[in-house]
Structure formats: structure tokens, C-alpha cells
Design a protein around this motif. Structure first.
Motif, PDB file in Angstrom:
ATOM      1  N   GLY A   4       0.768  -1.237   0.000  1.00  0.00           N
ATOM      2  CA  GLY A   4       0.000   0.000   0.000  1.00  0.00           C
ATOM      3  C   GLY A   4       0.799   1.287   0.000  1.00  0.00           C
ATOM      4  O   GLY A   4       0.218   2.369  -0.052  1.00  0.00           O
ATOM      5  N   GLY A   5       2.128   1.186   0.083  1.00  0.00           N
ATOM      6  CA  GLY A   5       2.944   2.397   0.094  1.00  0.00           C
ATOM      7  C   GLY A   5       2.992   3.045   1.470  1.00  0.00           C
ATOM      8  O   GLY A   5       2.356   2.571   2.425  1.00  0.00           O
ATOM      9  N   PRO A   6       3.743   4.147   1.585  1.00  0.00           N
ATOM     10  CA  PRO A   6       3.949   4.792   2.882  1.00  0.00           C
ATOM     11  C   PRO A   6       2.665   5.255   3.571  1.00  0.00           C
ATOM     12  O   PRO A   6       2.557   5.191   4.786  1.00  0.00           O
ATOM     13  N   SER A   7       1.677   5.693   2.808  1.00  0.00           N
ATOM     14  CA  SER A   7       0.451   6.196   3.434  1.00  0.00           C
ATOM     15  C   SER A   7      -0.364   5.080   4.084  1.00  0.00           C
ATOM     16  O   SER A   7      -1.161   5.336   4.985  1.00  0.00           O
ATOM     17  N   ALA A   8      -0.152   3.845   3.667  1.00  0.00           N
ATOM     18  CA  ALA A   8      -0.881   2.712   4.249  1.00  0.00           C
ATOM     19  C   ALA A   8      -0.235   2.195   5.529  1.00  0.00           C
ATOM     20  O   ALA A   8      -0.835   1.414   6.262  1.00  0.00           O
ATOM     21  N   LEU A  65       9.204   5.899   2.109  1.00  0.00           N
ATOM     22  CA  LEU A  65       8.731   6.092   3.480  1.00  0.00           C
ATOM     23  C   LEU A  65       9.540   7.177   4.188  1.00  0.00           C
ATOM     24  O   LEU A  65       8.983   8.050   4.863  1.00  0.00           O
ATOM     25  N   ILE A  66      10.840   7.153   4.029  1.00  0.00           N
ATOM     26  CA  ILE A  66      11.711   8.145   4.663  1.00  0.00           C
ATOM     27  C   ILE A  66      11.372   9.537   4.143  1.00  0.00           C
ATOM     28  O   ILE A  66      11.333  10.513   4.903  1.00  0.00           O
ATOM     29  N   LEU A  85      10.532  10.460  11.023  1.00  0.00           N
ATOM     30  CA  LEU A  85      11.420   9.324  10.752  1.00  0.00           C
ATOM     31  C   LEU A  85      12.768   9.830  10.234  1.00  0.00           C
ATOM     32  O   LEU A  85      13.820   9.381  10.693  1.00  0.00           O
ATOM     33  N   ARG A  86      12.747  10.776   9.296  1.00  0.00           N
ATOM     34  CA  ARG A  86      14.000  11.348   8.784  1.00  0.00           C
ATOM     35  C   ARG A  86      14.813  11.969   9.905  1.00  0.00           C
ATOM     36  O   ARG A  86      16.022  11.781   9.997  1.00  0.00           O
ATOM     37  N   THR A  87      14.146  12.708  10.779  1.00  0.00           N
ATOM     38  CA  THR A  87      14.826  13.354  11.902  1.00  0.00           C
ATOM     39  C   THR A  87      15.477  12.317  12.807  1.00  0.00           C
ATOM     40  O   THR A  87      16.639  12.456  13.197  1.00  0.00           O
ATOM     41  N   ARG A  88      14.771  11.268  13.135  1.00  0.00           N
ATOM     42  CA  ARG A  88      15.322  10.227  14.013  1.00  0.00           C
ATOM     43  C   ARG A  88      16.477   9.484  13.355  1.00  0.00           C
ATOM     44  O   ARG A  88      17.453   9.133  14.008  1.00  0.00           O
ATOM     45  N   PRO A 123      19.106   7.154   3.982  1.00  0.00           N
ATOM     46  CA  PRO A 123      19.405   5.786   4.410  1.00  0.00           C
ATOM     47  C   PRO A 123      19.009   4.775   3.334  1.00  0.00           C
ATOM     48  O   PRO A 123      18.106   4.999   2.552  1.00  0.00           O
ATOM     49  N   LEU A 124      19.669   3.690   3.305  1.00  0.00           N
ATOM     50  CA  LEU A 124      19.575   2.600   2.342  1.00  0.00           C
ATOM     51  C   LEU A 124      20.167   3.001   0.998  1.00  0.00           C
ATOM     52  O   LEU A 124      21.017   2.297   0.488  1.00  0.00           O
ATOM     53  N   ALA A 125      19.766   4.125   0.435  1.00  0.00           N
ATOM     54  CA  ALA A 125      20.372   4.561  -0.827  1.00  0.00           C
ATOM     55  C   ALA A 125      21.847   4.875  -0.603  1.00  0.00           C
ATOM     56  O   ALA A 125      22.714   4.459  -1.376  1.00  0.00           O
TER      57      ALA A 125
END
Length: 193
Positions: free
Chosen positions: A25-29, A106-107, A113-116, A127-129
Motif C-alpha cells: 500500500g505504500g507509505p500512506s498505508a 517512506l523516509i 522518521l527522517r529526523t530520528r 538511508p539505504l540509498a
């Protein structure tokens, strides 16, 4: 009456459930309720093991980064064997057919989440990339040392170029490994020895 199922490895089961929700469902789900419903457990289970939902998501991303780091060791040890193009294709396929494309989205989608993640891993970029880019740079450096890439091969430019192109390639989730090869071959064409 009991609710849900017994969870033996709560973190793994919740992380795997989050991946399935994210891929479907992607990040919004991706909500705490969607994750716990997918895992078949009560919502309180997630909050018992993590400070809050963003804490859960931070731990999920950090866990997936560990998987990329493990893949980095295997890829570096493959230097000197097989085809450089095939090795890079395999690595990009492993990274981007997993949940990585969805986690990057999602990030981007969740400010907290980005801040953390920036607090947990300062200076890492996306992250990950960024982790995938470091993985490829390490591998390409080893190949350059072995003489399979030209001495002037700029691995610090090639690696993020390959990751960015790989991310775009798999972003719609319909690409396959065979369609990745021409892109990788084109990016590396000027540096293969």
C-alpha cells in the motif's frame, strides 16, 4: 478470549508485517494498526516493544540497513570473480527488489522518521540509498585495485550514479533484472578494463 497469535520473535514479525504493508500500500498505508493487523497481534504489542510508531519505523530502517551492510561484505568478496556488470546488477537487484525502494519513499514521506534517522546515523544522506552507494563503491574500488576497472575509474561518482539509476529503474516495481543490465553496462562502459 485471546487476541492475535503468539509472537516468538516480535521484532522480526512486526518488521516483516510492516514490509508487506509498505509493499502493498505504500507509505500512506503504513500505520501501527495496519502493521499489527498484518502481524495478527494486538496494537499494544508494537507499543510494548517500541517507544512509538516512529521509533518502530526507525528500528525497521536500521534493521534493513544491516541487511545491506551484510550484502556489502559478500559483494566485496566477489571482486575478481564473474563479470563486473553482472555483479553490480545482482547487487542492485538484491537491494531494490527488496523493500528498499519503498523504504526510501517512506523516509521521504515521514518527517519525524527522517529526523530520528539523522540522529541515529548522522551524515549518511538518504538511508539505504547511501548504504547501497557505499556498498558499490567498496566493490568497485576492489575491482579497480584488481585491474578490472581502469585506474582512473571514479568509484565515488559511479556508485551513486548506479544506485540512483537503479532506484529509478525499480521505482514502479515492474522492472526485472534483465532490463537492468543495459543501464549498468552503459554506466560502466568507460571504466571496464
Amino acid at each position: 478470549m485471546p487476541t492475535g497469535v503468539h509472537l516468538r520473535d516480535v521484532r522480526t514479525q512486526l518488521f516483516d508485517a510492516a514490509e508487506r504493508v509498505l509493499l502493498r500500500g505504500g507509505p500512506s498505508a503504513l500505520t501501527s494498526r495496519a502493521v499489527t493487523d498484518e502481524a495478527g497481534c494486538a496494537k499494544g504489542v508494537l507499543h510494548k516493544h517500541f517507544t512509538d510508531f516512529d521509533g518502530f519505523l526507525t528500528e525497521l530502517v536500521l534493521d534493513r540497513i544491516t541487511a545491506v551492510e551484510s550484502r556489502s561484505d559478500a559483494l566485496a568478496s566477489a571482486a575478481g570473480t564473474g563479470s563486473v556488470v553482472d555483479n553490480v546488477c545482482s547487487a542492485l537487484h538484491d537491494v531494490f527488489t527488496s523493500v528498499a525502494v519503498s523504504i526510501v519513499a517512506l523516509i521521504t514521506f515521514r518527517d519525524e522518521l527522517r529526523t530520528r534517522l539523522r540522529t541515529a546515523r548522522p551524515g549518511i544522506g538518504v538511508p539505504l540509498a547511501s548504504d547501497a552507494s557505499r556498498m558499490l563503491a567498496r566493490y568497485l574500488t576492489a575491482e579497480r585495485t584488481l585491474g578490472r576497472l581502469t585506474p582512473d575509474a571514479d568509484v565515488d561518482t559511479l556508485a551513486p550514479t548506479l544506485v540512483g539509476a537503479g532506484h529509478l529503474h525499480f521505482a514502479d516495481r515492474s522492472a526485472d533484472a534483465s532490463s537492468l543490465r543495459p543501464m549498468v553496462a552503459a554506466v560502466l562502459s568507460g571504466v571496464l578494463a
